[in-house]
Every structure is written in C-alpha cells, then in structure tokens.
Design an enzyme around this catalytic site. Structure first.
Site, short mmCIF file in Angstrom:
data_model
loop_
_atom_site.label_atom_id
_atom_site.label_comp_id
_atom_site.label_asym_id
_atom_site.label_seq_id
_atom_site.Cartn_x
_atom_site.Cartn_y
_atom_site.Cartn_z
N HIS A 1 62.29 23.06 66.10
CA HIS A 1 63.42 23.83 65.56
C HIS A 1 62.92 25.13 64.93
O HIS A 1 63.23 25.45 63.77
CB HIS A 1 64.18 23.01 64.52
CG HIS A 1 65.60 23.50 64.32
ND1 HIS A 1 66.62 22.69 63.88
CD2 HIS A 1 66.16 24.73 64.48
CE1 HIS A 1 67.74 23.38 63.79
NE2 HIS A 1 67.48 24.64 64.15
N GLU B 1 66.31 15.17 62.94
CA GLU B 1 65.18 16.05 62.68
C GLU B 1 64.54 15.74 61.33
O GLU B 1 65.28 15.54 60.36
CB GLU B 1 65.63 17.51 62.74
CG GLU B 1 66.13 17.90 64.12
CD GLU B 1 66.48 19.38 64.25
OE1 GLU B 1 66.40 20.11 63.23
OE2 GLU B 1 66.82 19.82 65.36
#
Length: 310
Positions: free
Chosen positions: A276, A258
């Site tokens: 997220h 990420e």
C-alpha cells in the site's frame, strides 16, 4: 480545553507526526492515549486516516464535533450519512496523490508484464545463464481497461497512451466528455482487456465487485492491477483463479486486510505485491499535510472547506 484554540483529536497512532504540525496553532491530543480519549466530548475536530472505520459509539460521545478532517485522499471509513445528519463537515486531501498512484499502477504493470521482479530474483539466485533469455510482453498495443475514471484513472490513461496502450474504461456513471470509450459493463471491460486496473472509489455498494466472474472474463492471459482499495476485490476468488490458472496474473498494492499476512501469498503464482505504497511519496504526503492544514484553517475561520467531501 482552551477557550481560544479549538481542540483537535488525532485518531490513529501512525498519524503521530501530525501532532507537531498542528500544535503551534491548535490544542492537539492523541486519541490512542487516555488523555485524548478523556477529551472526546470537547473535541471540535477529528483528524483521521480515511481508510479506517471510525467507531460509531466513540463518535456519539463527541458532542462538540464539527469537522472530520481526513488526512488521506480516501474517506471510506467515514459514515457520511451519519455526519450529514448531525451537521458535521468532512474534508479530505482531494487528489493530492493521484499522479503518484497512477505512476505506481504503471510500475506494477511494467513489473509484471516485463517480469522485472522475477528477473531480479533469477539474477540474484544465479539462475541467469549464458544464452538464456526470458521473453516478456510489450506494453505497446496492449488493451488497458480502467475501472473508475476519476483523477487516478485519467492520469493513468494519459500515461498508458504515451506507452502506446489502447485505453478503455468503465464506471457507474458515463462521462461523455472523455475521449476514451466506456465499456457496456464491468464484465465486458474485463473480456476486452489485457490489463485491468482498479482505480475506483470504494463504497459498500461495490464491495467485492472484482468477483470470480470478472477474473474469468479477464482470463488466463489477463493481468489484474489494484491500486484502489482491497475491499473492491473478492480476494479469495482472486487467489483461487491465480492458483488454478484461470487468471494470468495480479499486481496488488492494496489488500482486503492490511497488513496482509505474508503466508497468504507465499504459494500464489504470478503476483507482484507492494505494501500500500502507491500514493506514499514524500511529495504527495507533503501535499496532504498542506490540504489538512488548509481545511482546518478554513473551518475555524468559518470559510468554505478547501476540499470537502461531496
């Protein structure tokens, strides 16, 4: 270092707003600046986002460290064995965002199953024509399998029942007190589910647990949703299964790395993706801040932590 106020280091730059929150009561310094790194040996408390792995070499320099306070609910970046062996306490935000993550999971299921994102794109691109209807799938009667029945899993199960879904679950430990049936195993849960939501805590022992075999068991009509941690899914196998039609779809809020590269998903079919944000509501973040302050205050006062990591 102040003789009356403990020194706190804040580990990641995106936690910079916490400096102002903590500074009225404590000496606080950013670890991403030289001034903070120079004080490693004196810091009693380290505030971190729990999904980020803490550098072991850095931790070894922190001779005064007594508390690792995770601002987040997750704490998988903390080596708990290392901390326990040195008498260092670890706290986290408890279940501060569990309800919001469950909401987000339902949103992802709806977005994919009712083709909400696709419909939005069709309308904006002028593809909506008179008489044309895109048929989608109802929530009612769909079989939902939940991987991990903690706070998020239970909140999700309650919501799914209200939407007339049938709920089952699997986790490594049985919970006889729950009213929802536990599957014999993860693959059995996948075979018996129309939608499978990953809501389990991430550990090294379950890395990649959603494997090619699990994708195959969920099948070409099945939907995989992940609101836990990206490392729980074998992402390469997932993408291959989606491209080859062996898995019906995926709705993901978390990723192996990420931020995940946009190009990785550019030609992957039947996916809904969010960055997220499952637990990132204003209300949940406020609760996390309150929990952080409460845990630090309890530690400084020599009292039991409000939400220790078990």
């Amino acid at each position: 270092m102040s003789e009356t106020r403990p020194l706190i280091l804040v580990a990641q730059p995106h936690l910079a707003p916490l400096l102002g929150l903590l500074s009225p009561q404590y000496d606080v310094m950013p670890l991403w600046e030289d001034s903070g790194r120079a004080r490693l040996a004196y810091a009693e408390i380290l505030v971190t986002a729990g999904e980020f792995r803490l550098d072991p070499a850095m931790l070894e320099q922190m001779a005064a460290l007594r508390l690792i306070a995770c601002f987040t609910v997750g704490y998988d970046g903390v080596d708990l064995d290392w901390a326990r062996s040195r008498g260092i306490a670890v706290s986290h935000a408890g279940d501060a965002n569990a309800e919001d993550v469950a909401d987000h999971a339902i949103g992802l299921i709806l977005a994919h199953r009712r083709q909400i994102v696709t419909g939005d794109r069709q309308l904006r691109s002028g593809e909506w024509t008179a008489g044309a209807k895109m048929l989608t799938r109802s929530m009612a009667g769909a079989k939902l399998g939940i991987v991990g029945m903690g706070s998020i899993g239970m909140a999700l199960a309650a919501r799914a029942e209200a939407m007339r879904m049938r709920v089952g679950w699997w986790g490594p430990r049985d919970k006889p007190e729950l009213r929802w049936p536990r599957a014999a195993g993860l693959e059995a849960l996948a075979r018996d589910s129309d939608v499978m939501v990953v809501a389990a805590k991430a550990t090294e022992s379950n890395r990649g647990m959603i494997s090619a075999a699990i994708c195959e068991a969920l099948g070409p009509q099945g939907l995989l949703v992940n609101v836990a941690r990206g490392q729980l899914v074998d992402e390469d196998s997932l993408i291959a299964a989606l491209r080859e039609g062996r898995l019906g779809g995926a709705a993901l809020d978390v990723f192996e790395n990420e931020p995940t590269p946009a190009a990785r998903w550019a030609d992957v079919p039947n996916v809904v993706l969010t960055p997220h944000t499952g637990g990132a509501t204003q209300e949940a973040v406020a609760k996390m801040a309150q929990m952080l302050l409460a845990n630090i205050a309890a530690h400084v006062a020599g009292e039991p932590l409000v939400s220790p990591v078990a």
